[in-house]
Design a protein around this motif. Structure first.
Motif, PDB file in Angstrom:
ATOM      1  N   SER A  17      73.040  19.493  82.652  1.00 47.89           N
ATOM      2  CA  SER A  17      72.922  20.880  83.098  1.00 47.89           C
ATOM      3  C   SER A  17      73.449  21.838  82.038  1.00 47.89           C
ATOM      4  O   SER A  17      74.328  21.479  81.238  1.00 47.89           O
ATOM      5  CB  SER A  17      73.715  21.089  84.389  1.00 47.89           C
ATOM      6  N   ARG A  19      74.123  26.347  81.749  1.00 48.34           N
ATOM      7  CA  ARG A  19      74.016  27.669  82.353  1.00 48.34           C
ATOM      8  C   ARG A  19      73.908  28.698  81.248  1.00 48.34           C
ATOM      9  O   ARG A  19      74.838  28.867  80.457  1.00 48.34           O
ATOM     10  CB  ARG A  19      75.220  27.984  83.235  1.00 48.34           C
ATOM     11  N   TYR A  80      71.667  35.272  84.640  1.00 46.15           N
ATOM     12  CA  TYR A  80      71.980  33.870  84.398  1.00 46.15           C
ATOM     13  C   TYR A  80      70.751  33.000  84.652  1.00 46.15           C
ATOM     14  O   TYR A  80      69.856  33.366  85.400  1.00 46.15           O
ATOM     15  CB  TYR A  80      73.106  33.404  85.327  1.00 46.15           C
ATOM     16  N   GLN A  82      70.672  28.981  85.631  1.00 46.82           N
ATOM     17  CA  GLN A  82      71.275  27.674  85.834  1.00 46.82           C
ATOM     18  C   GLN A  82      70.180  26.629  85.726  1.00 46.82           C
ATOM     19  O   GLN A  82      69.187  26.687  86.454  1.00 46.82           O
ATOM     20  CB  GLN A  82      71.942  27.592  87.209  1.00 46.82           C
TER      21      GLN A  82
END
Length: 119
Positions: A17, A19, A80, A82
């Protein structure tokens, strides 16, 4: 002076992951629809996701639906992205974009941040 500054890119393994963040200044942020685009090597820039001034979100490629989440914080002048369950095909330079909700010619871009998904 309008500035959009991305951060948060980097190298990540498949399944990982990241961000991404975009700090915006010089505009009335709440009047703008904001988006993330990406451009992979040898390919055209493509829209990834949008969150409108009203807070409506849309995701363009089916490949990111359920994995990516776009959001914005009007108080902090931030947007943002994610990104979860990253795949090698997500490798690209990611750009943030702001377009005025009524005057489409008012359009601004960040400089881009590299995301590389590789073992």
């Amino acid at each position: 002076q309008v500035q959009l500054v991305e951060s948060g890119g980097g190298l990540v393994q498949p399944g990982g992951s990241l961000r991404l963040s975009c700090a915006v200044s010089g505009i009335i942020f709440s009047n703008y629809d904001v988006s993330w685009y990406r451009q992979a090597p040898g390919k055209e820039r493509e829209l990834v996701a949008t969150v409108t001034s009203a807070g409506t979100t849309t995701y363009a490629p089916d490949s990111v639906k359920g994995r990516f989440t776009i959001s914005r914080d009007n108080a902090k002048l931030m947007m943002y992205l994610q990104m979860n369950s990253l795949k090698p095909e997500d490798t690209a330079v990611y750009y943030c974009n702001a377009v005025h909700r009524w005057t489409l010619s008012l359009k601004f871009w960040g400089q881009g941040t590299q995301v590389t998904v590789s073992p």
